[in-house]
Motif scaffolding. Structure first.
Motif, short mmCIF file in Angstrom:
data_model
loop_
_atom_site.label_atom_id
_atom_site.label_comp_id
_atom_site.label_asym_id
_atom_site.label_seq_id
_atom_site.Cartn_x
_atom_site.Cartn_y
_atom_site.Cartn_z
N ASN A 182 0.78 -1.29 -0.06
CA ASN A 182 -0.12 -0.09 0.32
C ASN A 182 0.82 1.19 0.00
O ASN A 182 2.15 1.18 0.45
N VAL A 183 0.20 2.29 -0.54
CA VAL A 183 0.83 3.69 -0.43
C VAL A 183 0.16 4.71 0.46
O VAL A 183 -1.19 4.61 0.34
N ASN A 184 0.65 5.55 1.07
CA ASN A 184 -0.12 6.46 1.85
C ASN A 184 0.77 7.91 1.59
O ASN A 184 2.01 7.80 1.99
N ASP A 185 -0.16 8.92 1.36
CA ASP A 185 0.45 10.07 1.35
C ASP A 185 1.60 10.16 0.18
O ASP A 185 2.75 10.98 0.63
N GLY A 186 1.66 9.47 -0.91
CA GLY A 186 2.90 9.38 -1.66
C GLY A 186 3.91 8.60 -1.30
O GLY A 186 4.93 8.78 -2.26
N GLN A 187 3.82 7.80 -0.31
CA GLN A 187 4.83 6.93 0.24
C GLN A 187 4.46 5.77 0.33
O GLN A 187 3.59 5.21 0.72
#
Length: 224
Positions: free
Chosen positions: A51-56
């Motif tokens: 998964n990716v969160n806030d572009g990270q």
């Protein structure tokens, strides 16, 4: 014997009705072409595997899953047979998208091998393939454009396709599935295999020798 495997990947649908297909071999990488640049995830068999969160990218235990920040695509490297199943890629951005991918493993076909039976007329050819999932075996004769005979075979690891020789010529056998194609070495068959003059002579010759041998055995038994 070393067996190379192949995989077939198809997108079965999304909220926007997207349908795509990808083909990759085991040991290589496959990309899931659903853009996730800010927030999203990949699910496999009901659990989140990347998964990716806030572009990270959020770290996880599967180091074969990768994410490209410049494209937003997830990818899975070093593919194996155990990777088959359903994948879901979700983009949780301003326009949410969820795409389903069905990953299926295929075994590529091996090179066909031709054998011939000479003790009957007409002769019979047999095309043998040691491995190949959902394979189609095809006989080709000479330079003819159309296949001489076609048969779909689903079983592994042993596939075979018999063929009666109706006329002399050069025969080859082709094995094919969605990820591979292999063709046998050519085999040239003469007139004697079609029940022609030579074949008839050999057949009659066998009959004569059989009768002669029978008479010899009978005379021997009477004289003893």
């Amino acid at each position: 014997m070393k067996i190379t495997l192949c995989v077939f990947l198809s997108i079965t649908g999304s909220v926007y009705g997207q349908v795509k297909q990808l083909h990759e071999r085991v040991g290589q990488s496959v990309k899931f072409p659903t853009e996730v640049k800010n927030s999203g995830e990949v699910m496999y068999r009901g659990r989140v595997i990347a998964n990716v969160n806030d572009g990270q990218r959020v770290p996880n235990s599967d180091n074969r899953m990768h994410w490209e920040s410049h494209t937003g695509f997830f990818s899975l490297s070093n593919l194996t047979m155990e990777d088959k199943g359903e994948y879901k890629v979700k983009n949780n951005g301003e326009k949410p998208v969820e795409v389903k991918y069905q990953l299926t493993v295929y075994v590529p076909v091996s090179k066909p091998h031709i054998t011939i039976t000479y003790n009957e007329y007409p002769c019979k050819l047999n095309c043998t393939v040691e491995r190949g999932t959902d394979a189609t075996l095809t006989w080709h004769r000479g330079d003819e454009e159309k296949p001489y005979s076609i048969s779909s075979v689903r079983s592994v690891p042993y596939l075979d396709l018999p063929q009666t020789v109706e006329r002399s010529g050069t025969y080859t056998c082709e094995a094919k599935n969605s990820v591979s194609t292999e063709r046998s070495d050519p085999l040239t068959v003469g007139d004697h295999c079609t029940g022609g003059a030579a074949g008839s002579w050999q057949t009659e010759g066998c009959r004569v020798w059989s009768l002669a041998l029978g008479l010899v055995v009978m005379l021997h038994s009477l004289l003893v």
